[in-house]
Design a protein around this motif. Structure first.
Motif, PDB file in Angstrom:
ATOM      1  N   HIS A   6      24.007   0.751  18.244  1.00 36.81           N
ATOM      2  CA  HIS A   6      23.140   1.883  17.914  1.00 36.81           C
ATOM      3  C   HIS A   6      23.921   2.946  17.145  1.00 36.81           C
ATOM      4  O   HIS A   6      23.404   3.527  16.190  1.00 36.81           O
ATOM      5  N   GLU A   7      25.141   3.182  17.554  1.00 36.52           N
ATOM      6  CA  GLU A   7      25.983   4.156  16.855  1.00 36.52           C
ATOM      7  C   GLU A   7      26.267   3.701  15.421  1.00 36.52           C
ATOM      8  O   GLU A   7      26.244   4.510  14.490  1.00 36.52           O
ATOM      9  N   GLU A   8      26.495   2.424  15.254  1.00 32.16           N
ATOM     10  CA  GLU A   8      26.817   1.873  13.934  1.00 32.16           C
ATOM     11  C   GLU A   8      25.660   2.002  12.950  1.00 32.16           C
ATOM     12  O   GLU A   8      25.884   2.217  11.760  1.00 32.16           O
ATOM     13  N   VAL A   9      24.430   1.889  13.420  1.00 29.09           N
ATOM     14  CA  VAL A   9      23.276   1.904  12.517  1.00 29.09           C
ATOM     15  C   VAL A   9      22.416   3.163  12.663  1.00 29.09           C
ATOM     16  O   VAL A   9      21.294   3.192  12.178  1.00 29.09           O
ATOM     17  N   LYS A  10      22.949   4.193  13.287  1.00 31.28           N
ATOM     18  CA  LYS A  10      22.142   5.391  13.539  1.00 31.28           C
ATOM     19  C   LYS A  10      21.632   6.050  12.264  1.00 31.28           C
ATOM     20  O   LYS A  10      20.597   6.692  12.276  1.00 31.28           O
ATOM     21  N   SER A  11      22.323   5.868  11.158  1.00 31.89           N
ATOM     22  CA  SER A  11      21.859   6.472   9.912  1.00 31.89           C
ATOM     23  C   SER A  11      21.012   5.512   9.072  1.00 31.89           C
ATOM     24  O   SER A  11      20.570   5.872   7.981  1.00 31.89           O
ATOM     25  N   ALA A  12      20.773   4.324   9.577  1.00 30.21           N
ATOM     26  CA  ALA A  12      19.962   3.344   8.843  1.00 30.21           C
ATOM     27  C   ALA A  12      18.520   3.831   8.748  1.00 30.21           C
ATOM     28  O   ALA A  12      17.975   4.379   9.706  1.00 30.21           O
ATOM     29  N   LEU A  19      11.971  -1.450  12.731  1.00 30.52           N
ATOM     30  CA  LEU A  19      12.992  -2.231  12.018  1.00 30.52           C
ATOM     31  C   LEU A  19      14.382  -1.679  12.293  1.00 30.52           C
ATOM     32  O   LEU A  19      15.344  -2.448  12.444  1.00 30.52           O
ATOM     33  N   ASN A  20      14.500  -0.370  12.350  1.00 36.63           N
ATOM     34  CA  ASN A  20      15.798   0.239  12.679  1.00 36.63           C
ATOM     35  C   ASN A  20      16.269  -0.213  14.058  1.00 36.63           C
ATOM     36  O   ASN A  20      17.440  -0.537  14.250  1.00 36.63           O
ATOM     37  N   GLU A  21      15.354  -0.233  15.018  1.00 35.41           N
ATOM     38  CA  GLU A  21      15.694  -0.676  16.372  1.00 35.41           C
ATOM     39  C   GLU A  21      16.050  -2.165  16.403  1.00 35.41           C
ATOM     40  O   GLU A  21      16.979  -2.575  17.092  1.00 35.41           O
ATOM     41  N   ARG A  22      15.308  -2.956  15.670  1.00 39.04           N
ATOM     42  CA  ARG A  22      15.586  -4.397  15.602  1.00 39.04           C
ATOM     43  C   ARG A  22      16.954  -4.640  14.981  1.00 39.04           C
ATOM     44  O   ARG A  22      17.697  -5.513  15.414  1.00 39.04           O
ATOM     45  N   LYS A  25      19.515  -4.033  17.628  1.00 42.66           N
ATOM     46  CA  LYS A  25      19.490  -5.105  18.617  1.00 42.66           C
ATOM     47  C   LYS A  25      20.141  -6.370  18.059  1.00 42.66           C
ATOM     48  O   LYS A  25      20.952  -7.013  18.728  1.00 42.66           O
ATOM     49  N   LEU A  26      19.805  -6.718  16.818  1.00 47.60           N
ATOM     50  CA  LEU A  26      20.395  -7.904  16.201  1.00 47.60           C
ATOM     51  C   LEU A  26      21.900  -7.752  16.028  1.00 47.60           C
ATOM     52  O   LEU A  26      22.659  -8.696  16.271  1.00 47.60           O
ATOM     53  N   LEU A  27      22.326  -6.584  15.589  1.00 49.19           N
ATOM     54  CA  LEU A  27      23.751  -6.344  15.432  1.00 49.19           C
ATOM     55  C   LEU A  27      24.477  -6.536  16.757  1.00 49.19           C
ATOM     56  O   LEU A  27      25.539  -7.156  16.814  1.00 49.19           O
ATOM     57  N   ALA A  51      14.244 -12.155  15.094  1.00 48.15           N
ATOM     58  CA  ALA A  51      15.374 -12.081  14.163  1.00 48.15           C
ATOM     59  C   ALA A  51      14.986 -12.646  12.809  1.00 48.15           C
ATOM     60  O   ALA A  51      15.243 -12.025  11.756  1.00 48.15           O
ATOM     61  N   TYR A  52      14.340 -13.797  12.785  1.00 46.01           N
ATOM     62  CA  TYR A  52      13.937 -14.400  11.515  1.00 46.01           C
ATOM     63  C   TYR A  52      12.878 -13.551  10.800  1.00 46.01           C
ATOM     64  O   TYR A  52      12.906 -13.442   9.570  1.00 46.01           O
TER      65      TYR A  52
END
Length: 66
Positions: A6-12, A19-22, A25-27, A51-52
């Motif tokens: 979550h920290e890694e993609v917080k600015s996504a 989609l941001n949450e997915r 989760k995928l990461l 995921a797909y």
């Protein structure tokens, strides 16, 4: 949940909070098991299909994820 993911993609911003949450989760799933296939890392049919669907979404491009 993986706080580091979550920290890694917080600015996504993929244009949709789901989609941001997915992405987070995928990461977390793929980062925790990098040696496994997507189905094995996701751990279930529903998670694998999610995921797909994420990878097939027009908003989740290489550029927007980076």
């Amino acid at each position: 949940m993986n706080d580091w993911a979550h920290e890694e993609v917080k600015s996504a911003d993929l244009g949709d909070q789901r989609l941001n949450e997915r992405l987070a989760k995928l990461l977390g799933q793929l980062g925790h098991h990098p040696q496994l296939s997507i189905p094995a890392a996701c751990g279930g049919w529903g998670e694998t299909m999610a995921a797909y669907r994420f990878f097939d979404n027009d908003k989740a491009t290489f550029e927007t994820v980076l």
